[in-house]
Motif scaffolding. Structure first.
Motif, PDB file in Angstrom:
ATOM      1  N   LEU A 158      24.338  25.081  71.840  1.00  0.00           N
ATOM      2  CA  LEU A 158      24.650  25.008  70.404  1.00  0.00           C
ATOM      3  C   LEU A 158      24.753  23.558  69.929  1.00  0.00           C
ATOM      4  O   LEU A 158      24.692  23.287  68.734  1.00  0.00           O
ATOM      5  N   LEU A 159      24.961  22.639  70.876  1.00  0.00           N
ATOM      6  CA  LEU A 159      25.271  21.262  70.464  1.00  0.00           C
ATOM      7  C   LEU A 159      24.152  20.584  69.673  1.00  0.00           C
ATOM      8  O   LEU A 159      24.442  19.904  68.686  1.00  0.00           O
ATOM      9  N   PRO A 160      22.874  20.724  70.083  1.00  0.00           N
ATOM     10  CA  PRO A 160      21.847  20.043  69.274  1.00  0.00           C
ATOM     11  C   PRO A 160      21.910  20.437  67.794  1.00  0.00           C
ATOM     12  O   PRO A 160      21.723  19.594  66.912  1.00  0.00           O
ATOM     13  N   GLY A 161      22.195  21.703  67.524  1.00  0.00           N
ATOM     14  CA  GLY A 161      22.297  22.155  66.127  1.00  0.00           C
ATOM     15  C   GLY A 161      23.507  21.569  65.419  1.00  0.00           C
ATOM     16  O   GLY A 161      23.505  21.403  64.203  1.00  0.00           O
ATOM     17  N   LEU A 162      24.555  21.265  66.174  1.00  0.00           N
ATOM     18  CA  LEU A 162      25.781  20.745  65.559  1.00  0.00           C
ATOM     19  C   LEU A 162      25.758  19.223  65.445  1.00  0.00           C
ATOM     20  O   LEU A 162      26.188  18.657  64.452  1.00  0.00           O
ATOM     21  N   ILE A 163      25.259  18.550  66.495  1.00  0.00           N
ATOM     22  CA  ILE A 163      25.397  17.076  66.532  1.00  0.00           C
ATOM     23  C   ILE A 163      24.064  16.358  66.705  1.00  0.00           C
ATOM     24  O   ILE A 163      24.045  15.134  66.743  1.00  0.00           O
ATOM     25  N   GLY A 164      22.979  17.131  66.843  1.00  0.00           N
ATOM     26  CA  GLY A 164      21.652  16.508  67.002  1.00  0.00           C
ATOM     27  C   GLY A 164      21.287  16.321  68.469  1.00  0.00           C
ATOM     28  O   GLY A 164      22.155  16.282  69.341  1.00  0.00           O
ATOM     29  N   TRP A 165      19.971  16.175  68.725  1.00  0.00           N
ATOM     30  CA  TRP A 165      19.475  16.065  70.103  1.00  0.00           C
ATOM     31  C   TRP A 165      19.928  14.794  70.795  1.00  0.00           C
ATOM     32  O   TRP A 165      20.320  14.810  71.953  1.00  0.00           O
ATOM     33  N   GLY A 166      19.864  13.665  70.050  1.00  0.00           N
ATOM     34  CA  GLY A 166      20.165  12.372  70.680  1.00  0.00           C
ATOM     35  C   GLY A 166      21.606  12.316  71.158  1.00  0.00           C
ATOM     36  O   GLY A 166      21.892  11.905  72.283  1.00  0.00           O
ATOM     37  N   LYS A 167      22.535  12.758  70.287  1.00  0.00           N
ATOM     38  CA  LYS A 167      23.962  12.735  70.647  1.00  0.00           C
ATOM     39  C   LYS A 167      24.215  13.725  71.776  1.00  0.00           C
ATOM     40  O   LYS A 167      25.023  13.465  72.678  1.00  0.00           O
ATOM     41  N   THR A 168      23.503  14.873  71.744  1.00  0.00           N
ATOM     42  CA  THR A 168      23.666  15.850  72.831  1.00  0.00           C
ATOM     43  C   THR A 168      23.216  15.221  74.154  1.00  0.00           C
ATOM     44  O   THR A 168      23.898  15.343  75.171  1.00  0.00           O
ATOM     45  N   CYS A 169      22.070  14.531  74.127  1.00  0.00           N
ATOM     46  CA  CYS A 169      21.591  13.869  75.352  1.00  0.00           C
ATOM     47  C   CYS A 169      22.614  12.869  75.848  1.00  0.00           C
ATOM     48  O   CYS A 169      22.910  12.805  77.047  1.00  0.00           O
ATOM     49  N   GLU A 170      23.155  12.081  74.916  1.00  0.00           N
ATOM     50  CA  GLU A 170      24.145  11.067  75.315  1.00  0.00           C
ATOM     51  C   GLU A 170      25.319  11.736  76.039  1.00  0.00           C
ATOM     52  O   GLU A 170      25.720  11.304  77.121  1.00  0.00           O
ATOM     53  N   LEU A 171      25.863  12.781  75.451  1.00  0.00           N
ATOM     54  CA  LEU A 171      27.031  13.431  76.060  1.00  0.00           C
ATOM     55  C   LEU A 171      26.668  14.107  77.380  1.00  0.00           C
ATOM     56  O   LEU A 171      27.385  13.992  78.371  1.00  0.00           O
ATOM     57  N   LEU A 172      25.539  14.832  77.399  1.00  0.00           N
ATOM     58  CA  LEU A 172      25.194  15.637  78.580  1.00  0.00           C
ATOM     59  C   LEU A 172      24.673  14.802  79.745  1.00  0.00           C
ATOM     60  O   LEU A 172      24.896  15.153  80.901  1.00  0.00           O
ATOM     61  N   PHE A 173      23.964  13.714  79.446  1.00  0.00           N
ATOM     62  CA  PHE A 173      23.405  12.907  80.542  1.00  0.00           C
ATOM     63  C   PHE A 173      24.392  11.887  81.089  1.00  0.00           C
ATOM     64  O   PHE A 173      24.306  11.507  82.248  1.00  0.00           O
ATOM     65  N   THR A 174      25.315  11.417  80.232  1.00  0.00           N
ATOM     66  CA  THR A 174      26.208  10.352  80.709  1.00  0.00           C
ATOM     67  C   THR A 174      27.616  10.853  81.004  1.00  0.00           C
ATOM     68  O   THR A 174      28.384  10.156  81.651  1.00  0.00           O
ATOM     69  N   TRP A 227      20.459  34.021  61.630  1.00  0.00           N
ATOM     70  CA  TRP A 227      19.698  32.814  61.279  1.00  0.00           C
ATOM     71  C   TRP A 227      19.344  31.995  62.508  1.00  0.00           C
ATOM     72  O   TRP A 227      18.335  31.316  62.560  1.00  0.00           O
ATOM     73  N   GLU A 228      20.225  31.993  63.497  1.00  0.00           N
ATOM     74  CA  GLU A 228      20.048  31.060  64.618  1.00  0.00           C
ATOM     75  C   GLU A 228      19.641  31.752  65.901  1.00  0.00           C
ATOM     76  O   GLU A 228      19.556  31.118  66.944  1.00  0.00           O
ATOM     77  N   LYS A 229      19.383  33.067  65.832  1.00  0.00           N
ATOM     78  CA  LYS A 229      19.280  33.853  67.061  1.00  0.00           C
ATOM     79  C   LYS A 229      17.990  33.634  67.853  1.00  0.00           C
ATOM     80  O   LYS A 229      17.985  33.831  69.072  1.00  0.00           O
ATOM     81  N   THR A 230      16.945  33.242  67.215  1.00  0.00           N
ATOM     82  CA  THR A 230      15.616  33.341  67.818  1.00  0.00           C
ATOM     83  C   THR A 230      15.506  32.896  69.276  1.00  0.00           C
ATOM     84  O   THR A 230      15.030  33.640  70.097  1.00  0.00           O
ATOM     85  N   THR A 231      16.007  31.713  69.579  1.00  0.00           N
ATOM     86  CA  THR A 231      15.756  31.248  70.945  1.00  0.00           C
ATOM     87  C   THR A 231      17.019  31.150  71.814  1.00  0.00           C
ATOM     88  O   THR A 231      16.933  30.828  72.980  1.00  0.00           O
ATOM     89  N   MET A 232      18.167  31.411  71.255  1.00  0.00           N
ATOM     90  CA  MET A 232      19.427  31.192  71.979  1.00  0.00           C
ATOM     91  C   MET A 232      19.542  32.049  73.243  1.00  0.00           C
ATOM     92  O   MET A 232      19.928  31.556  74.309  1.00  0.00           O
ATOM     93  N   ASP A 233      19.202  33.336  73.155  1.00  0.00           N
ATOM     94  CA  ASP A 233      19.364  34.213  74.330  1.00  0.00           C
ATOM     95  C   ASP A 233      18.526  33.712  75.508  1.00  0.00           C
ATOM     96  O   ASP A 233      18.993  33.678  76.647  1.00  0.00           O
ATOM     97  N   GLN A 234      17.294  33.327  75.202  1.00  0.00           N
ATOM     98  CA  GLN A 234      16.433  32.819  76.283  1.00  0.00           C
ATOM     99  C   GLN A 234      16.996  31.529  76.856  1.00  0.00           C
ATOM    100  O   GLN A 234      16.962  31.312  78.074  1.00  0.00           O
ATOM    101  N   ALA A 235      17.541  30.694  75.969  1.00  0.00           N
ATOM    102  CA  ALA A 235      18.097  29.420  76.426  1.00  0.00           C
ATOM    103  C   ALA A 235      19.281  29.672  77.363  1.00  0.00           C
ATOM    104  O   ALA A 235      19.410  29.017  78.401  1.00  0.00           O
TER     105      ALA A 235
END
Ligand SMILES: C/C=C/C(=O)SCCNC(=O)CCNC(=O)[C@H](O)C(C)(C)COP(=O)(O)OP(=O)(O)OC[C@H]1O[C@@H](n2cnc3c(N)ncnc32)[C@H](O)[C@@H]1OP(=O)(O)O
Length: 269
Positions: A158-174, A227-235
């Motif tokens: 859910l994080l990319p939708g809330l805070i964007g991909w770049g910030k998600t990468c920062e938090l998840l990778f570091t 609205w947001e369901k399309t890919t979440m289950d697969q993810a």
């Protein structure tokens, strides 16, 4: 009613219900303060039962999710338990933790995360699953899973939708943590308050919900899930497999035991 702090270190989930003008508000409390309200496998099951119980109480119009004490919302999942996992127990636990997030997203009424302190790992995912988040300015947020050898795999999606991909990468990778003002600026929090004003600010939201149509809000939440369901289950399904495959090597066990040993080592001086 004050349910009291659980000092056992085992943890439990409490439920308080308050009747107000316009309906009732249920508060679900993660009560494991001596361990920073970490979620143990047993607490995941308990959590789902408590939310179902809250949902079943006539006239409940909103659920507030919070941590006991003043140090943590949820400090993450229990590293002591996860350090001993094999692939089977890894799958059972991560699926149970996903159930915790799912029930929060599925209940008809709005669920609000009331955060005072650490909000880490699985705790940040549970907060992300809530409809809205409010926190004190001293609260701290982060996704330090990689620091103990596991990827962030469930409602981290859910994080990319809330805070964007770049910030998600920062938090998840570091595994970096951010303070509440940054969490507010990046869109994870909707409100931030000084310590003494958390309840008053929360009340402002609750009054708005209680003054609105219960069916309209239920329909609104259902629709927004679609609205947001399309890919979440697969993810999530892919995420659960990814979590399990981390346990095909000894990396999680090794890194988690190192964490636990550091904590239990006598402090110098
Ligand atoms: C799928 C989901 C995965 C995840 O969620 S992975 C876990 C994500 N969370 C973390 O990695 C946070 C780990 N915790 C910490 O790094 C530190 O805590 C803090 C920086 C948050 C706070 O440090 P300080 O203020 O010194 O408190 P303290 O003495 O470390 O914590 C109080 C007690 O709580 C235990 N504890 C804290 N977090 C966890 C955890 N996630 N799993 C197991 N135990 C935990 C500690 O060990 C200690 O216990 P004792 O008093 O018996 O030494």
């Amino acid at each position: 009613m004050d349910v009291g702090l659980d000092a056992s270190g085992e943890g439990r989930i409490d439920l308080e219900v308050e009747t107000r003008e316009g309906g009732a508000v249920a508060t679900v409390i993660i009560n494991n303060p001596v361990k920073l309200n970490i979620m143990t496998p047993a607490m995941c099951e308990d959590f789902v039962s408590r939310v179902r119980e809250a949902e079943g109480i006539a006239d409940v119009r909103a659920i507030v999710l919070t941590g006991a004490g003043d140090r943590a919302f949820i400090g993450g999942a229990d590293i002591s338990a996860m350090a001993e996992f094999d692939c089977g127990s890894a799958r059972a636990f991560i699926t149970a933790l996903h159930e915790v997030c799912s029930i929060v997203r599925e209940v008809e009424v709005p669920v609000i995360a009331k955060i005072d302190g650490f909000c880490l790992g699985g705790g940040m995912e549970i907060a992300a699953a809530c409809d809205m988040r409010i926190a004190t300015e001293g609260s701290l947020f982060g996704m330090p899973e990689v620091r103990v050898g596991i990827p962030s795999v469930i409602e981290a999606a859910l994080l990319p939708g809330l805070i964007g991909w770049g910030k998600t990468c920062e938090l998840l990778f570091t595994g970096a943590t951010v303070k509440a003002p940054e969490a507010l600026a990046m869109g994870f929090l909707q409100r931030m308050t000084v310590a003494g004003e958390l309840d008053a600010a929360l009340d402002h939201w609750l009054k708005g919900i209680l003054a609105s149509g219960p069916r309209a809000i239920a329909l609104q939440k259902q629709l927004m899930r679609r609205w947001e369901k399309t890919t979440m289950d697969q993810a999530i399904a892919a995420g659960i497999d990814s979590f399990v495959s981390a346990y095909e090597t000894d990396e999680p066990g090794r890194m988690m035991r190192a964490f636990l040993n550091r904590r239990s080592a006598p402090k110098a001086g």
